[in-house]
Design a protein around this motif. Sequence first.
Motif, short mmCIF file in Angstrom:
data_model
loop_
_atom_site.label_atom_id
_atom_site.label_comp_id
_atom_site.label_asym_id
_atom_site.label_seq_id
_atom_site.Cartn_x
_atom_site.Cartn_y
_atom_site.Cartn_z
N TYR A 145 24.72 41.12 18.06
CA TYR A 145 23.26 40.96 17.93
C TYR A 145 22.91 39.81 16.97
N VAL A 146 23.54 39.81 15.80
CA VAL A 146 23.27 38.76 14.81
C VAL A 146 23.70 37.39 15.34
N GLY A 147 24.84 37.37 16.05
CA GLY A 147 25.31 36.11 16.62
C GLY A 147 24.35 35.56 17.65
N ALA A 148 23.82 36.43 18.50
CA ALA A 148 22.85 36.00 19.51
C ALA A 148 21.56 35.49 18.86
N TYR A 149 21.14 36.15 17.80
CA TYR A 149 19.95 35.70 17.08
C TYR A 149 20.20 34.34 16.43
N GLY A 150 21.36 34.16 15.83
CA GLY A 150 21.69 32.88 15.20
C GLY A 150 21.79 31.75 16.20
N LEU A 151 22.10 32.07 17.44
CA LEU A 151 22.18 31.06 18.49
C LEU A 151 20.82 30.69 19.05
N SER A 152 19.87 31.61 18.99
CA SER A 152 18.62 31.42 19.74
C SER A 152 17.36 31.61 18.89
N TRP A 153 16.90 32.82 18.78
CA TRP A 153 15.59 33.08 18.19
C TRP A 153 15.52 32.72 16.71
N GLY A 154 16.64 32.75 16.01
CA GLY A 154 16.64 32.37 14.60
C GLY A 154 16.24 30.92 14.39
N PRO A 155 17.08 29.97 14.84
CA PRO A 155 16.73 28.56 14.63
C PRO A 155 15.58 28.08 15.49
N LEU A 156 15.50 28.54 16.74
CA LEU A 156 14.43 28.05 17.63
C LEU A 156 13.06 28.56 17.20
N GLY A 157 13.02 29.69 16.51
CA GLY A 157 11.75 30.21 16.02
C GLY A 157 11.10 29.29 15.01
N TRP A 158 11.92 28.46 14.33
CA TRP A 158 11.39 27.45 13.40
C TRP A 158 11.25 26.10 14.07
N LEU A 159 12.23 25.77 14.92
CA LEU A 159 12.26 24.44 15.52
C LEU A 159 11.09 24.19 16.46
N VAL A 160 10.91 25.09 17.43
CA VAL A 160 9.92 24.83 18.49
C VAL A 160 8.50 24.70 17.94
N PRO A 161 8.02 25.62 17.09
CA PRO A 161 6.66 25.42 16.55
C PRO A 161 6.51 24.12 15.76
N SER A 162 7.57 23.71 15.05
CA SER A 162 7.45 22.51 14.21
C SER A 162 7.37 21.23 15.02
N GLU A 163 7.80 21.26 16.30
CA GLU A 163 7.84 20.02 17.07
C GLU A 163 6.79 19.94 18.17
N ILE A 164 5.94 20.95 18.33
CA ILE A 164 4.97 20.91 19.43
C ILE A 164 3.58 20.50 18.98
N PHE A 165 3.35 20.40 17.66
CA PHE A 165 1.99 20.12 17.19
C PHE A 165 1.75 18.63 17.01
N PRO A 166 0.67 18.09 17.58
CA PRO A 166 0.24 16.73 17.24
C PRO A 166 -0.12 16.67 15.75
N LEU A 167 -0.07 15.47 15.19
CA LEU A 167 -0.25 15.31 13.75
C LEU A 167 -1.59 15.84 13.26
N GLU A 168 -2.64 15.69 14.09
CA GLU A 168 -3.98 16.08 13.63
C GLU A 168 -4.12 17.57 13.38
N ILE A 169 -3.25 18.39 13.99
CA ILE A 169 -3.31 19.84 13.76
C ILE A 169 -1.99 20.38 13.25
#
Length: 437
Positions: free
Chosen positions: A399-423
């Motif tokens: 379970y921890v390994g699957a989280y470390g592969l997916s929802w752990g890092p991607l939970g931070w990565l995806v939101p940080s890269e989808i926002f235009p600078l103005e928001i």
Amino acid sequence: MAGGAGFVSGEGGHGYSYYNGRITWFVLCSCVIAAIGGAIFGYDTGISGGVTSMESFLKKFFPDVYAKMEETTEVSNYCRFDSQLLTAFTSSLYVAGLVASFFASSFTSNFGRKPSILVGGASFFIGAVLGAAAFNVYILVLGRVLLGVGVGFANQSIPLYLSEIAPPKYRGAFSNCFQLSVSLGILVANLINFGTEKIKGGWGWRVSLGMAAIPALIMTLGEVFLPETPNSIIQCSDDYEKAKQLLQKLRGADDVEAELGDLIKASDFSRSIKHPFKKIMQREYRPQLVMSIAIPFFQQVTGINVIAFYAPILFRIIGLKESSSLLSAVVTGAVGMLTTMVSVLVVDKLGRRVMFAVGGILMFVSQIVIGTIMAIKLGDYGEINRGYAFVLLFMICVYVGAYGLSWGPLGWLVPSEIFPLEIRSAGQSVTVADGWL
């Protein structure tokens, strides 16, 4: 998924292939220092479960919990650590982080990413010192609150810092370093707990809580010498020449006009937005808003905090002794860090969607197995034999390994890269606050 006006992949008409540059030592050093904030967050997450399973810590601050833990038949397995005060010690970090994230948003937008990281580092340091020196539960919780303030500022600014300073085509890998550092912090916390539990005299928990001051001091002092991001320089000061020189140093190339031009265009547009929180509610930003809420929500309700905060307590409940439960937490922490390292290497090759799906399926299956064994074999007053305990440990590692592969890092990565600078700062604030909530 890696586009957006602020991340200069398409707003100005250029793509990543048009940008010159490479990974430089300057970028690597800057990202390592900044990512220490993630390690402190991971450390403070992992350390709490360990110290709350130490008998000396419970005797001093939570004697009622210790008394229930020692009972064999009168208390349900699931209620041995049931204490509102003990819960307040753990959750005060999240409450403080939730409140701080709203202040951190405007602070990061107006003053830059670097000052926000400095505030986070200073709060981390003071909170760690108070925790180590605590003589009553109120000082203990106050130290935890200050750690939460540090987390609120660091989690607002560090993912933005990493994604903005990294070369665009390697942004996924660099941004995942934040989660990698979180996983490293959890592993280090588990190792320190395993060692300090053996200290004679019952003061090992002070070492566990106080050790967070060391990386906090390194991050705070190191950040003094690190650069601001080119995005932040353009957004806060209009010093295009300074931004250009920094960009040339970061990319190791003289010709950075394409990337600089897109950054300036994105910044000019963002300044026309006077109320970013109102702007993010508009229909054109609805996809980003939905994802900034949904991704951190599902990241939390995967159940990872049961393991991150309470792994040693969970292992004690299923029958392992104090030292064995702390050692088992070390194993799960090591698995989490290793799979996060794999995620860093493959995220830009496999893509976000595939990793979300594969990790989610593995987490689902492992939780079904864990829940079934605990329901059938443990129950309220039962016991689990050593064989089943190791099966549970293995499935928790899956379970921890699957989280470390997916929802752990991607939970931070995806939101940080989808926002235009103005928001972007407002969007990151929504993401962080939603996660805390």
